[in-house]
Design a protein around this motif. Structure first.
Motif, PDB file in Angstrom:
ATOM      1  N   VAL A 198       0.838  -1.202   0.000  1.00 16.43           N
ATOM      2  CA  VAL A 198       0.000   0.000   0.000  1.00 16.43           C
ATOM      3  C   VAL A 198       0.866   1.243   0.000  1.00 16.43           C
ATOM      4  CG1 VAL A 198      -1.666   1.327   1.356  1.00 16.43           C
ATOM      5  CG2 VAL A 198      -1.966  -1.138   1.080  1.00 16.43           C
ATOM      6  N   LEU A 199       1.947   1.216   0.783  1.00 16.14           N
ATOM      7  CA  LEU A 199       2.847   2.364   0.864  1.00 16.14           C
ATOM      8  C   LEU A 199       3.447   2.686  -0.505  1.00 16.14           C
ATOM      9  CD1 LEU A 199       4.308   4.355   2.791  1.00 16.14           C
ATOM     10  CD2 LEU A 199       6.106   2.642   2.990  1.00 16.14           C
ATOM     11  N   ILE A 200       3.930   1.659  -1.189  1.00 18.49           N
ATOM     12  CA  ILE A 200       4.532   1.874  -2.511  1.00 18.49           C
ATOM     13  C   ILE A 200       3.477   2.318  -3.521  1.00 18.49           C
ATOM     14  CG2 ILE A 200       5.725   0.736  -4.419  1.00 18.49           C
ATOM     15  CD1 ILE A 200       7.036  -1.094  -2.332  1.00 18.49           C
ATOM     16  N   ALA A 201       2.312   1.670  -3.469  1.00 19.50           N
ATOM     17  CA  ALA A 201       1.261   1.992  -4.441  1.00 19.50           C
ATOM     18  C   ALA A 201       0.763   3.421  -4.272  1.00 19.50           C
ATOM     19  CB  ALA A 201       0.103   1.005  -4.303  1.00 19.50           C
ATOM     20  N   THR A 202       0.543   3.833  -3.023  1.00 21.03           N
ATOM     21  CA  THR A 202       0.043   5.193  -2.793  1.00 21.03           C
ATOM     22  C   THR A 202       1.071   6.233  -3.226  1.00 21.03           C
ATOM     23  OG1 THR A 202       0.819   5.055  -0.490  1.00 21.03           O
ATOM     24  CG2 THR A 202      -1.489   4.542  -0.905  1.00 21.03           C
ATOM     25  N   THR A 240       0.090   8.812  -6.398  1.00 23.21           N
ATOM     26  CA  THR A 240       0.053  10.270  -6.239  1.00 23.21           C
ATOM     27  C   THR A 240       1.023  10.953  -7.196  1.00 23.21           C
ATOM     28  OG1 THR A 240       1.644  10.069  -4.406  1.00 23.21           O
ATOM     29  CG2 THR A 240      -0.699  10.208  -3.841  1.00 23.21           C
ATOM     30  N   ARG A 241       2.109  10.260  -7.563  1.00 21.53           N
ATOM     31  CA  ARG A 241       3.083  10.882  -8.464  1.00 21.53           C
ATOM     32  C   ARG A 241       2.662  10.851  -9.920  1.00 21.53           C
ATOM     33  NH1 ARG A 241       4.273  11.686  -3.339  1.00 21.53           N
ATOM     34  NH2 ARG A 241       6.280  12.739  -3.072  1.00 21.53           N
ATOM     35  N   VAL A 242       1.760   9.940 -10.280  1.00 26.32           N
ATOM     36  CA  VAL A 242       1.338   9.881 -11.680  1.00 26.32           C
ATOM     37  C   VAL A 242       0.055  10.672 -11.921  1.00 26.32           C
ATOM     38  CG1 VAL A 242       2.420   7.641 -12.001  1.00 26.32           C
ATOM     39  CG2 VAL A 242       0.017   7.746 -11.349  1.00 26.32           C
ATOM     40  N   LEU A 243      -0.464  11.350 -10.890  1.00 29.92           N
ATOM     41  CA  LEU A 243      -1.644  12.181 -11.097  1.00 29.92           C
ATOM     42  C   LEU A 243      -1.321  13.298 -12.082  1.00 29.92           C
ATOM     43  CD1 LEU A 243      -2.992  12.578  -7.439  1.00 29.92           C
ATOM     44  CD2 LEU A 243      -4.033  11.258  -9.273  1.00 29.92           C
ATOM     45  N   PRO A 244      -2.255  13.639 -12.965  1.00 35.64           N
ATOM     46  CA  PRO A 244      -1.987  14.721 -13.920  1.00 35.64           C
ATOM     47  C   PRO A 244      -1.876  16.063 -13.200  1.00 35.64           C
ATOM     48  CG  PRO A 244      -4.282  14.019 -14.039  1.00 35.64           C
ATOM     49  CD  PRO A 244      -3.586  13.026 -13.149  1.00 35.64           C
ATOM     50  N   ALA A 248      11.436  22.822  -5.843  1.00 32.82           N
ATOM     51  CA  ALA A 248      12.591  22.388  -5.059  1.00 32.82           C
ATOM     52  C   ALA A 248      12.249  22.317  -3.574  1.00 32.82           C
ATOM     53  CB  ALA A 248      13.765  23.338  -5.294  1.00 32.82           C
ATOM     54  N   ALA A 249      11.471  23.289  -3.104  1.00 30.09           N
ATOM     55  CA  ALA A 249      11.078  23.281  -1.687  1.00 30.09           C
ATOM     56  C   ALA A 249      10.199  22.085  -1.366  1.00 30.09           C
ATOM     57  CB  ALA A 249      10.355  24.583  -1.341  1.00 30.09           C
ATOM     58  N   LEU A 250       9.391  21.657  -2.330  1.00 32.59           N
ATOM     59  CA  LEU A 250       8.519  20.500  -2.124  1.00 32.59           C
ATOM     60  C   LEU A 250       9.232  19.174  -2.405  1.00 32.59           C
ATOM     61  CD1 LEU A 250       5.221  21.818  -3.809  1.00 32.59           C
ATOM     62  CD2 LEU A 250       5.733  21.678  -1.357  1.00 32.59           C
ATOM     63  N   GLY A 251      10.463  19.257  -2.880  1.00 31.20           N
ATOM     64  CA  GLY A 251      11.205  18.032  -3.177  1.00 31.20           C
ATOM     65  C   GLY A 251      10.821  17.392  -4.487  1.00 31.20           C
ATOM     66  N   LEU A 311      12.171   9.984  -8.490  1.00 31.06           N
ATOM     67  CA  LEU A 311      11.164   9.260  -7.718  1.00 31.06           C
ATOM     68  C   LEU A 311      11.787   8.427  -6.609  1.00 31.06           C
ATOM     69  CD1 LEU A 311       8.547   7.992 -10.351  1.00 31.06           C
ATOM     70  CD2 LEU A 311       8.222   9.699  -8.550  1.00 31.06           C
ATOM     71  N   ILE A 312      12.942   7.827  -6.891  1.00 29.33           N
ATOM     72  CA  ILE A 312      13.613   7.004  -5.880  1.00 29.33           C
ATOM     73  C   ILE A 312      14.023   7.866  -4.694  1.00 29.33           C
ATOM     74  CG2 ILE A 312      15.605   5.549  -5.399  1.00 29.33           C
ATOM     75  CD1 ILE A 312      13.525   4.201  -7.086  1.00 29.33           C
ATOM     76  N   ASP A 313      14.609   9.023  -4.979  1.00 26.63           N
ATOM     77  CA  ASP A 313      15.031   9.917  -3.891  1.00 26.63           C
ATOM     78  C   ASP A 313      13.822  10.416  -3.094  1.00 26.63           C
ATOM     79  OD1 ASP A 313      17.670   9.626  -4.580  1.00 26.63           O
ATOM     80  OD2 ASP A 313      17.700  11.405  -5.883  1.00 26.63           O
ATOM     81  N   GLN A 314      12.761  10.780  -3.804  1.00 29.80           N
ATOM     82  CA  GLN A 314      11.547  11.220  -3.107  1.00 29.80           C
ATOM     83  C   GLN A 314      10.994  10.114  -2.209  1.00 29.80           C
ATOM     84  OE1 GLN A 314       8.517  13.330  -5.441  1.00 29.80           O
ATOM     85  NE2 GLN A 314      10.009  13.568  -7.095  1.00 29.80           N
ATOM     86  N   PHE A 315      11.039   8.873  -2.701  1.00 28.16           N
ATOM     87  CA  PHE A 315      10.499   7.759  -1.923  1.00 28.16           C
ATOM     88  C   PHE A 315      11.318   7.510  -0.662  1.00 28.16           C
ATOM     89  CE2 PHE A 315      10.073   3.116  -1.141  1.00 28.16           C
ATOM     90  CZ  PHE A 315       8.723   3.113  -0.820  1.00 28.16           C
ATOM     91  N   TRP A 316      12.661   7.554  -0.773  1.00 31.44           N
ATOM     92  CA  TRP A 316      13.490   7.340   0.406  1.00 31.44           C
ATOM     93  C   TRP A 316      13.322   8.468   1.406  1.00 31.44           C
ATOM     94  CZ3 TRP A 316      14.796   2.776   1.499  1.00 31.44           C
ATOM     95  CH2 TRP A 316      15.189   1.862   0.535  1.00 31.44           C
TER      96      TRP A 316
END
Length: 336
Positions: free
Chosen positions: A18-22, A26-30, A53-56, A61-66
């Motif tokens: 669920v964590l990975i899917a959510t 959210t990242r593929v939303l238009p 940049a402030a929102l990351g 995607l890998i960096d955002q996920f970690w």
């Protein structure tokens, strides 16, 4: 006991999925949250990039996920770009409203559906049976938001007996001191019966909307299960031995019919967690469902991720409790 431990451990990969899917959903939303956040026409493309940049959002995607996992490990669900508040604080503030509405509607559905299903099974093809079928059909065929709008139109606009659908309490009334977060409990604890009555009137229509949604599967399952048990050989034997109708129905038939009903209770409660999103929007209910819907519109990632994680956790907890209750109702389905 071993099955309980196994069930708890089995939730870990589910929550990880669920964590990975959510995160990915959210990242593929238009749309770009930075553009939405920086909607001021005076902001230049450089200003929008600084917001990203402030929102990351400028990282991979890998960096955002970690980064997200690291914050989550410390209980940090992130900040809402819509309100500027910590998501954990927003969720804790709104969760009691959603929980009170869902529990109230669930108890109301149980109080009506189980007696109705039993009565329909005891008198097949009677008016009670026909009523059970009509309610079941309406519950599965009419969307919850349509039911809510119809109830508002009838009881608020036409009859004028319901309060304005503006949330948990009239804007001119004060909440009682918070103990549980449930106004229907905190009001009596504080001796504030006026607030309790006002809160009850506010929750009645949204609770009824969700209860009608839950009535259909519960009444239908109760009726079918009771009919199946009443046609069993041990029930015919009990009748032949001269046992009273009340003892046969309540002691033998009802308990044996409850196992599939208990399973349906868990599934129905889980479905209600999703249905409350639309109900909260229709009745301006300040719960986490409406909060998640507003976050979706504004492309606010953090509240959406937190909402889906909380719903997944509640769903898994409900399934575990359902297993425990099934073991109490029927020892043959117990946890070994």
């Amino acid at each position: 006991m071993s099955r309980i431990v196994w069930r708890i451990l089995s939730t870990v990969p589910t929550l990880a999925g669920v964590l990975i899917a959510t995160f990915l959903i959210t990242r593929v939303l238009p749309g770009d949250p930075a553009v939405f956040f920086a909607s001021n026409p005076a902001m230049s493309p450089e200003d929008i990039e600084r917001v990203r940049a402030a929102l990351g959002l400028d990282k991979s995607l890998i960096d955002q996920f970690w980064i997200y996992l690291g914050a989550l490990r410390h209980g940090d669900l992130g900040l809402s770009i819509s309100t500027g508040q910590p998501v954990a604080t927003e969720m804790l503030t709104r969760l009691p409203a959603s929980a009170e509405l869902t529990v109230f509607a669930f108890l109301l559905a149980i109080a009506v559906s189980i007696p109705l299903g039993v009565a329909a099974a005891l008198k097949p093809d009677s008016w009670v049976d026909q009523l059970c079928r009509i309610i079941a059909t309406m519950g599965v065929s009419v969307p919850t938001f349509v039911t809510g709008l119809l109830l508002i139109y009838l009881f608020y606009y036409i009859l004028g007996v319901a309060p304005e659908p503006t949330g948990r309490l009239d804007p001119f009334m004060f909440k009682p001191p918070t103990v549980t977060g449930f106004l229907l409990i905190d009001g009596p604890l504080a001796g504030d019966w006026a607030t309790t009555w006002a809160a009850f009137k506010q929750i009645l229509l949204p609770g009824l909307t969700m209860a009608i949604f839950a009535l259909a599967p519960l009444a239908r399952m109760t009726r079918a299960s009771m009919l199946n048990v009443l046609s069993s050989e041990f029930i015919r034997t009990a009748r032949a031995n001269g046992l009273s109708r009340r003892k046969i129905v309540m002691t033998y038939a009802f308990r044996n019919a409850m196992l599939p009903v208990v399973t349906s209770l868990g599934m129905t409660f889980s479905y209600m967690l999703g249905a409350n999103v639309l109900v909260e929007k229709v009745f301006a209910w300040p719960g986490i469902g409406a909060y998640a819907m507003n976050s979706l519109i504004s492309l606010d990632y953090a509240p959406l991720q937190a909402f889906m994680l909380i719903m997944a956790g509640i769903f898994l907890a409900v399934n575990l409790v359902t297993d425990l209750l099934a073991g109490l109702v029927d020892p043959r389905a117990g946890l070994n």
